[in-house]
Write a protein that holds these residues in place. Structure first.
Motif, PDB file in Angstrom:
ATOM      1  N   SER A  75       0.825  -1.203   0.000  1.00  0.00           N
ATOM      2  CA  SER A  75       0.000   0.000   0.000  1.00  0.00           C
ATOM      3  C   SER A  75       0.856   1.249   0.000  1.00  0.00           C
ATOM      4  O   SER A  75       0.413   2.311  -0.412  1.00  0.00           O
ATOM      5  N   GLU A 104      -0.347  -9.819  10.339  1.00  0.00           N
ATOM      6  CA  GLU A 104       0.028  -8.543   9.717  1.00  0.00           C
ATOM      7  C   GLU A 104       1.055  -7.802  10.577  1.00  0.00           C
ATOM      8  O   GLU A 104       1.195  -8.084  11.767  1.00  0.00           O
ATOM      9  N   ASP A 105       1.743  -6.849   9.958  1.00  0.00           N
ATOM     10  CA  ASP A 105       2.732  -6.074  10.713  1.00  0.00           C
ATOM     11  C   ASP A 105       2.091  -4.943  11.503  1.00  0.00           C
ATOM     12  O   ASP A 105       2.342  -4.774  12.684  1.00  0.00           O
ATOM     13  N   ILE A 106       1.222  -4.171  10.831  1.00  0.00           N
ATOM     14  CA  ILE A 106       0.675  -2.990  11.507  1.00  0.00           C
ATOM     15  C   ILE A 106      -0.699  -2.632  10.956  1.00  0.00           C
ATOM     16  O   ILE A 106      -0.956  -2.758   9.758  1.00  0.00           O
ATOM     17  N   TYR A 107      -1.566  -2.230  11.858  1.00  0.00           N
ATOM     18  CA  TYR A 107      -2.892  -1.723  11.500  1.00  0.00           C
ATOM     19  C   TYR A 107      -2.802  -0.202  11.591  1.00  0.00           C
ATOM     20  O   TYR A 107      -2.720   0.356  12.684  1.00  0.00           O
ATOM     21  N   ASP A 108      -2.775   0.433  10.426  1.00  0.00           N
ATOM     22  CA  ASP A 108      -2.649   1.893  10.381  1.00  0.00           C
ATOM     23  C   ASP A 108      -4.030   2.449  10.040  1.00  0.00           C
ATOM     24  O   ASP A 108      -4.856   2.636  10.931  1.00  0.00           O
ATOM     25  N   THR A 109      -4.318   2.671   8.753  1.00  0.00           N
ATOM     26  CA  THR A 109      -5.687   3.093   8.407  1.00  0.00           C
ATOM     27  C   THR A 109      -6.651   1.911   8.440  1.00  0.00           C
ATOM     28  O   THR A 109      -7.855   2.088   8.592  1.00  0.00           O
ATOM     29  N   GLY A 110      -6.113   0.699   8.231  1.00  0.00           N
ATOM     30  CA  GLY A 110      -6.952  -0.489   8.206  1.00  0.00           C
ATOM     31  C   GLY A 110      -7.322  -0.935   6.798  1.00  0.00           C
ATOM     32  O   GLY A 110      -7.882  -2.012   6.594  1.00  0.00           O
ATOM     33  N   LEU A 111      -6.981  -0.104   5.825  1.00  0.00           N
ATOM     34  CA  LEU A 111      -7.306  -0.400   4.427  1.00  0.00           C
ATOM     35  C   LEU A 111      -6.682  -1.713   3.959  1.00  0.00           C
ATOM     36  O   LEU A 111      -7.324  -2.524   3.292  1.00  0.00           O
ATOM     37  N   THR A 112      -5.421  -1.917   4.341  1.00  0.00           N
ATOM     38  CA  THR A 112      -4.714  -3.128   3.907  1.00  0.00           C
ATOM     39  C   THR A 112      -5.381  -4.366   4.497  1.00  0.00           C
ATOM     40  O   THR A 112      -5.705  -5.301   3.771  1.00  0.00           O
ATOM     41  N   LYS A 136      -1.596   1.160  15.157  1.00  0.00           N
ATOM     42  CA  LYS A 136      -1.236   2.573  15.232  1.00  0.00           C
ATOM     43  C   LYS A 136      -2.461   3.382  15.636  1.00  0.00           C
ATOM     44  O   LYS A 136      -3.568   3.135  15.140  1.00  0.00           O
ATOM     45  N   LEU A 156       3.009   7.696  14.490  1.00  0.00           N
ATOM     46  CA  LEU A 156       4.330   8.122  14.001  1.00  0.00           C
ATOM     47  C   LEU A 156       4.838   7.051  13.048  1.00  0.00           C
ATOM     48  O   LEU A 156       4.362   5.911  13.101  1.00  0.00           O
ATOM     49  N   PHE A 157       5.798   7.386  12.214  1.00  0.00           N
ATOM     50  CA  PHE A 157       6.335   6.385  11.299  1.00  0.00           C
ATOM     51  C   PHE A 157       7.369   5.539  12.027  1.00  0.00           C
ATOM     52  O   PHE A 157       8.357   6.057  12.545  1.00  0.00           O
ATOM     53  N   VAL A 158       7.114   4.232  12.070  1.00  0.00           N
ATOM     54  CA  VAL A 158       8.010   3.340  12.811  1.00  0.00           C
ATOM     55  C   VAL A 158       8.675   2.343  11.858  1.00  0.00           C
ATOM     56  O   VAL A 158       8.116   2.004  10.811  1.00  0.00           O
ATOM     57  N   LEU A 163       9.117  -3.953   9.718  1.00  0.00           N
ATOM     58  CA  LEU A 163       8.580  -2.709   9.136  1.00  0.00           C
ATOM     59  C   LEU A 163       9.701  -1.927   8.456  1.00  0.00           C
ATOM     60  O   LEU A 163      10.786  -1.766   9.020  1.00  0.00           O
TER      61      LEU A 163
HETATM   62  P1  IMP Z   1      -2.954   0.636   6.341  1.00  0.00           P
HETATM   63  O1  IMP Z   1      -3.570   0.066   5.099  1.00  0.00           O
HETATM   64  O2  IMP Z   1      -3.006   2.132   6.349  1.00  0.00           O
HETATM   65  O3  IMP Z   1      -3.485   0.028   7.618  1.00  0.00           O
HETATM   66  O4  IMP Z   1      -1.409   0.371   6.244  1.00  0.00           O
HETATM   67  C1  IMP Z   1      -0.873  -0.824   6.521  1.00  0.00           C
HETATM   68  C2  IMP Z   1       0.445  -0.997   5.809  1.00  0.00           C
HETATM   69  O5  IMP Z   1       1.177   0.208   5.648  1.00  0.00           O
HETATM   70  C3  IMP Z   1       1.276  -1.884   6.695  1.00  0.00           C
HETATM   71  O6  IMP Z   1       1.082  -3.237   6.359  1.00  0.00           O
HETATM   72  C4  IMP Z   1       2.675  -1.379   6.485  1.00  0.00           C
HETATM   73  O7  IMP Z   1       3.293  -2.110   5.450  1.00  0.00           O
HETATM   74  C5  IMP Z   1       2.514   0.071   6.072  1.00  0.00           C
HETATM   75  N1  IMP Z   1       2.745   0.979   7.216  1.00  0.00           N
HETATM   76  C6  IMP Z   1       1.827   1.684   7.911  1.00  0.00           C
HETATM   77  N2  IMP Z   1       2.387   2.416   8.883  1.00  0.00           N
HETATM   78  C7  IMP Z   1       3.716   2.142   8.820  1.00  0.00           C
HETATM   79  C8  IMP Z   1       4.854   2.595   9.588  1.00  0.00           C
HETATM   80  O8  IMP Z   1       4.761   3.372  10.552  1.00  0.00           O
HETATM   81  N3  IMP Z   1       6.056   2.084   9.204  1.00  0.00           N
HETATM   82  C9  IMP Z   1       6.210   1.211   8.176  1.00  0.00           C
HETATM   83  N4  IMP Z   1       5.183   0.782   7.439  1.00  0.00           N
HETATM   84  C10 IMP Z   1       3.938   1.235   7.752  1.00  0.00           C
END
Ligand code: IMP
Length: 183
Positions: A75, A104-112, A136, A156-158, A163
């Protein structure tokens, strides 16, 4: 034109989650998952590439038989801003009738995760749940059901423990806050 990825210059501003805390939490999660899936046909499906370290450690700590399969999601481009579009390559292996746990590695927006769940659901698993290493605290989350979560991190970007930033820093044994180096 070359596809070579130039190593970005980053500094680690702060170590958010040291390796020892990760080890401890992964062991706890593995124990819980082992209890919940005892006697079932468990398949851990790892989302490439970010989940590889988490998947490898979780799998080795899991006290019950299970299969490992993969799917590839992308993404982010080579930077820190999301393109908003999630590309998914097909999942490996047969999932029909299996108890699938998406790792999964991280739930940011959740779209992935939402997109990956749609893709996995189409494979007709007996059950489908999510285990994400990080959550996140992001203001615009797409709600998805998370059965297992490792740690909550600030918006924050990690980098580290799988990751990346521009395909680098996945190998760090801890999770750190990344900042672009000056100059
Ligand atoms: P989402 O679709 O916004 O939840 O993004 C999820 C994907 O974005 C993750 O599987 C990561 O690969 C990437 N991502 C989101 N935030 C970070 C971050 O802080 N560091 C590195 N990759 C991230």
């Amino acid at each position: 034109m070359s596809d070579r990825v130039i190593p970005p210059r980053l500094s680690i501003e702060e170590i958010l989650i040291p390796a020892e805390r990760i080890r401890h939490r992964v062991a706890e999660l593995a124990e819980q998952i082992g209890r919940d899936y005892q006697g079932r046909d468990l398949v851990l499906v790892g989302a490439l590439k970010g989940a590889i370290m988490f998947l490898a450690d979780l799998s080795r700590a899991l006290p019950i038989p299970h299969r490992l399969e993969f799917l590839q999601a992308a993404s982010y481009g080579n930077g820190q801003s999301s393109s908003g579009e999630v590309k998914v390559a097909d999942v490996t292996g047969d999932l029909k009738g299996y108890d699938v746990l998406l790792v999964e590695d991280i739930y940011d927006t959740g779209l992935t995760i939402r997109t990956l769940l749609e893709r996995l659901r189409a494979k007709h698993p007996a059950s489908l749940e999510v285990c994400t290493f990080l959550v996140k605290n992001h203001p615009h989350n797409v709600p998805v059901p998370l059965k297992y979560t490792g740690f909550h991190v600030p918006d924050l970007f990690v980098v580290g423990y799988g990751l990346d930033y521009a395909q680098h820093y996945r190998n760090l044994p801890y999770v750190g806050v990344a900042r672009k180096a000056e100059g």
